[in-house]
Design a protein around this motif. Structure first.
Motif, PDB file in Angstrom:
ATOM      1  N   GLU A   1     -53.897  51.387  26.316  1.00  0.00           N
ATOM      2  CA  GLU A   1     -54.016  52.260  27.484  1.00  0.00           C
ATOM      3  C   GLU A   1     -55.048  51.715  28.466  1.00  0.00           C
ATOM      4  N   SER A   2     -54.799  51.937  29.752  1.00  0.00           N
ATOM      5  CA  SER A   2     -55.768  51.660  30.810  1.00  0.00           C
ATOM      6  C   SER A   2     -56.294  52.989  31.317  1.00  0.00           C
ATOM      7  N   LEU A   3     -57.589  53.200  31.199  1.00  0.00           N
ATOM      8  CA  LEU A   3     -58.213  54.499  31.478  1.00  0.00           C
ATOM      9  C   LEU A   3     -59.054  54.397  32.751  1.00  0.00           C
ATOM     10  N   ASP A   4     -58.485  54.828  33.871  1.00  0.00           N
ATOM     11  CA  ASP A   4     -59.218  54.834  35.136  1.00  0.00           C
ATOM     12  C   ASP A   4     -60.192  56.009  35.169  1.00  0.00           C
ATOM     13  N   MET A   5     -61.285  55.834  35.917  1.00  0.00           N
ATOM     14  CA  MET A   5     -62.271  56.894  36.097  1.00  0.00           C
ATOM     15  C   MET A   5     -62.806  56.871  37.521  1.00  0.00           C
ATOM     16  N   THR A   6     -62.897  58.040  38.142  1.00  0.00           N
ATOM     17  CA  THR A   6     -63.647  58.203  39.379  1.00  0.00           C
ATOM     18  C   THR A   6     -64.583  59.385  39.205  1.00  0.00           C
ATOM     19  N   GLY A   7     -65.389  59.619  40.219  1.00  0.00           N
ATOM     20  CA  GLY A   7     -66.153  60.852  40.259  1.00  0.00           C
ATOM     21  C   GLY A   7     -65.283  62.006  40.736  1.00  0.00           C
TER      22      GLY A   7
END
Length: 293
Positions: free
Chosen positions: A194-200
């Motif tokens: 899995e590729s787990l993107d994160m932003t605020g």
């Protein structure tokens, strides 16, 4: 056994400290034990410091011994691809089961990752890891809230910070949020492939950032928009190497082309981590932003 590389850097240190806070054992790879101690990693409960160099497999025996999962972080430098690919080879040779790559993904909608050399490098390493024959996960945060602490001197002295982003939005994420996700991922496993993107939690223009810092520190702060050329001159005057300034120019050009930013909190939600609003981050660092620390 869990290994964290790049442990004296901004994100590696935050992850190691989060492991210690949770009283969970972790091994930290550092190039210099004295530097690691000076960075505050010495004496943390449950943290085993091991000296080695990601680029030199012959130095990694003790670090990789009996390791099940690795969080792979290294400096954003011109040799990042070579460094991380060599380390992936060493992990495979040592029998590591699962490598989590600390990667990155810009938050701007429509951002072309091929236009910025460090996102290109991250994607090269991601592809190499995917073909290496081990379980993999990519942890892909956007811009860090902590980058605005670099502007603390002018915020404290002048009530202003100077960037070249115009009205472009970004969705910065708190490094402490990333650390919480990383620890839970490494501790509990899963999420292979899995590729787990994160932003605020907010898409913010620089005027919004200024307003939130003002609220946090109790004095007016303004954003001053400067030209990309002036920004580059400021970077070089501050000692930033020319090739790194070139890379930041590439990033800036693409951000200006894609001024709207997405908010992506699925990874926060998946791991039960509350997304820190920017104003809370600024309140946590208010002393520094006021020039008192």
């Amino acid at each position: 056994m869990i290994l964290v590389t790049g442990a004296t850097g901004l994100n590696g240190k935050a992850v190691v400290r989060e492991f210690a806070r949770q009283k969970h054992q972790v091994r930290a790879l550092v190039r210099d034990l004295n530097r690691a101690s000076a960075a505050g990693l010495g004496g943390l409960a449950g943290v085993e410091l091991v000296e080695g160099d990601m680029r030199r497999a012959e130095t990694l025996g003790a670090a990789l011994d009996s390791v099940d999962r690795v969080l792979m972080i290294s400096t954003a430098a011109q040799d990042m691809v070579e460094t991380q690919c060599r380390f992936i080879d060493a992990c495979k040779q040592a029998g590591v089961a699962h490598v989590v790559k600390f990667s990155g993904a810009e938050s701007n909608i429509g951002y072309d990752a091929t236009k910025f050399r460090f996102t290109r490098m991250h994607e090269q390493v991601e592809r190499y890891l995917e073909g290496a024959g081990m379980a993999w996960t990519h942890l892909r945060p956007s811009q860090f809230m902590q980058v605005y602490l670099r502007d603390a001197p002018t915020i404290a002295a002048e009530g202003a910070f100077y960037l070249a982003l115009g009205g472009t939005e970004l969705s910065p994420v708190d490094v402490e949020d990333i650390a919480k996700v990383a620890v839970r991922l490494l501790r509990d496993g899963g999420h292979e492939g899995e590729s787990l993107d994160m932003t605020g939690p907010e898409a913010l223009a620089m005027s919004d950032i200024a307003a939130r810092i003002s609220q946090a520190i109790g004095k007016p702060v303004r954003y001053v928009d400067i030209s990309p050329q002036d920004r580059r001159r400021n970077l070089l005057a501050a000692g930033v190497p020319a090739d790194f300034a070139d890379a930041l120019d590439e990033q800036l050009t693409e951000r200006l082309r894609r001024p709207k930013s997405r908010v992506h909190l699925a990874t926060h939600d998946m791991f039960g981590v509350r997304a820190t609003p920017f104003v809370e981050f600024a309140q946590r660092h208010a002393a520094m932003l006021r020039g008192e620390a």
